[in-house]
Each structure stands twice: as C-alpha cells, then as structure tokens.
Design a protein around this motif. Structure first.
Motif, PDB file in Angstrom:
ATOM      1  N   THR A  67       4.844  -3.980  13.687  1.00  0.00           N
ATOM      2  CA  THR A  67       4.234  -3.998  12.362  1.00  0.00           C
ATOM      3  C   THR A  67       5.298  -3.938  11.273  1.00  0.00           C
ATOM      4  O   THR A  67       5.213  -4.639  10.274  1.00  0.00           O
ATOM      5  CB  THR A  67       3.247  -2.831  12.213  1.00  0.00           C
ATOM      6  OG1 THR A  67       2.278  -2.920  13.253  1.00  0.00           O
ATOM      7  CG2 THR A  67       2.562  -2.857  10.865  1.00  0.00           C
ATOM      8  N   LEU A  68       6.324  -3.106  11.465  1.00  0.00           N
ATOM      9  CA  LEU A  68       7.406  -3.021  10.489  1.00  0.00           C
ATOM     10  C   LEU A  68       8.108  -4.358  10.339  1.00  0.00           C
ATOM     11  O   LEU A  68       8.352  -4.824   9.226  1.00  0.00           O
ATOM     12  CB  LEU A  68       8.430  -1.956  10.908  1.00  0.00           C
ATOM     13  CG  LEU A  68       8.105  -0.540  10.537  1.00  0.00           C
ATOM     14  CD1 LEU A  68       9.097   0.409  11.170  1.00  0.00           C
ATOM     15  CD2 LEU A  68       8.096  -0.371   9.045  1.00  0.00           C
TER      16      LEU A  68
ATOM     17  N   SER B  21       5.676  -6.890   8.695  1.00  0.00           N
ATOM     18  CA  SER B  21       5.437  -6.643   7.275  1.00  0.00           C
ATOM     19  C   SER B  21       6.686  -6.890   6.446  1.00  0.00           C
ATOM     20  O   SER B  21       6.587  -7.324   5.306  1.00  0.00           O
ATOM     21  CB  SER B  21       4.916  -5.226   7.058  1.00  0.00           C
ATOM     22  OG  SER B  21       5.865  -4.277   7.496  1.00  0.00           O
TER      23      SER B  21
ATOM     24  N   ASN C  64       2.784   2.106   6.361  1.00  0.00           N
ATOM     25  CA  ASN C  64       2.227   2.125   7.711  1.00  0.00           C
ATOM     26  C   ASN C  64       1.549   3.467   7.936  1.00  0.00           C
ATOM     27  O   ASN C  64       2.153   4.516   7.748  1.00  0.00           O
ATOM     28  CB  ASN C  64       3.311   1.901   8.759  1.00  0.00           C
ATOM     29  CG  ASN C  64       3.819   0.491   8.739  1.00  0.00           C
ATOM     30  OD1 ASN C  64       3.055  -0.453   8.594  1.00  0.00           O
ATOM     31  ND2 ASN C  64       5.119   0.324   8.873  1.00  0.00           N
TER      32      ASN C  64
ATOM     33  N   SER D  46      -1.299  -1.224   8.540  1.00  0.00           N
ATOM     34  CA  SER D  46      -0.206  -1.510   7.623  1.00  0.00           C
ATOM     35  C   SER D  46      -0.812  -2.131   6.368  1.00  0.00           C
ATOM     36  O   SER D  46      -1.564  -3.103   6.449  1.00  0.00           O
ATOM     37  CB  SER D  46       0.783  -2.476   8.270  1.00  0.00           C
ATOM     38  OG  SER D  46       1.878  -2.683   7.425  1.00  0.00           O
TER      39      SER D  46
END
Length: 183
Positions: free
Chosen positions: A11-12, A15, A156, A165
């Motif tokens: 996700t990091l 994003s 998040n 997120s």
C-alpha cells in the motif's frame, strides 16, 4: 502479522507512486545517453562513478543546480543518496529522523517530495478529519506529499478487519485502497 506488514508495504509503495507523477523508466530512446548492456537509465560514466554498484550517483554526477536547491530546501539532513530517473534526479534522504524523498529536474526545480512519518507528524486538522471519518482505525504511517504546489497527505490506517489507505487534500478524504485482513 506478516500479511499486515506485506499489505502495508504494498500500500505504501502503491500510494507513493499513484500521485500523478510516476518514476517509471521511459521506453523512448534518448540519443544523448549511451545505454550499457544492462537495462538501465544510467550512462557508462554514471556506472563508473558508482563504486557501490547500487545505481546511486556520487554527488559530482548530480546537477549543481539540483544539489544547491536540495541543500537550500532541506536542513538537518543526516543522510542522502542520489539516483537518476530519466533526466531528473531523485534523492533519498533522512532529515529529523524521518525518511524522505525529493525529485528535482536538472535546473534544480523541485518536482515532488515525500516525507514519511507517523501519527504524531500529522497536523491536528488533518488528524481530526481522519479520526472523525475512521474512528475505529489506528494510524500506522503518514506520507506528506508536495507536488505541483499542492500538499497532499496519504494516511495508512488499520483495525482488526482491514487496512485502508486514504489521501487528504483541501479537507477532502479519498480512499486509495482498502484491503481485508486474512483470518
């Protein structure tokens, strides 16, 4: 726990790279640079200037305008490492114990920057907005993104059931991704 960390990492990364500008390699040929046999955006001189062979550049190979702009923009930098991305320069650095990234063009103009932090790094207005919308979630990681004179927060969040997120810009929250935790 492994699933949570893997989901958080994915996700990091997603994003970070979903915000309008990607750092992907260009498929077009640039006649000004001679490619090596390896698939790389670095010239032969850049590879010679990198004794660690990790793709990073020594500061002598970075545009003086970009270096000057970086030094004038960010104080308390304890670590920095430069890379080429197409014709631009990407610097990974650590300032005030937070990991950060900034992308400069050859003229020293800041294209975008990313500052990674935690809940304590969020401004109170953004934190209140996120906590109001997601009261049962904990804030795991925050990313402060500057791009095109805009400041966007990527946050998040997680609870027992999911990882979310979101991005926050001008008091508007938008969901970037939502993942359910496995049982």
């Amino acid at each position: 726990m492994k699933y949570l960390l893997a989901s958080l990492l994915i996700t990091l990364l997603a994003s970070t790279f979903c915000i309008d500008y990607t750092f992907s390699q260009s498929g077009t040929k640039n006649p000004g640079f001679q490619k090596t046999n390896e698939s790389s955006s670095f010239t032969f001189g850049d590879l010679l200037a990198n004794p660690l062979r990790d793709g990073s550049l020594v500061e002598k190979r970075v545009s003086q305008l970009a270096l000057t702009a970086f030094r004038n923009s960010f104080q308390n930098v304890t670590y920095s490492k430069w890379y080429r991305v197409r014709r631009d320069y990407l610097v990974y650095f650590k300032a005030n114990e937070n990991v950060s990234r900034a992308l400069y063009d050859v003229r020293g103009n800041l294209i975008s920057s990313f500052f990674y932090g935690s809940e304590k790094d969020l401004p109170s207005a953004v934190k209140d907005l996120v906590k109001t919308k997601y009261p049962d979630y904990d804030i795991l990681v925050t990313i402060e993104v500057y791009q095109a004179d805009r400041k966007i927060w990527v946050v998040n969040l997680c609870n027992d059931k999911s990882l979310v997120s979101v991005s926050v810009y001008n008091d508007f929250i938008q969901v970037i991704s939502r993942n359910r935790k496995s049982k």
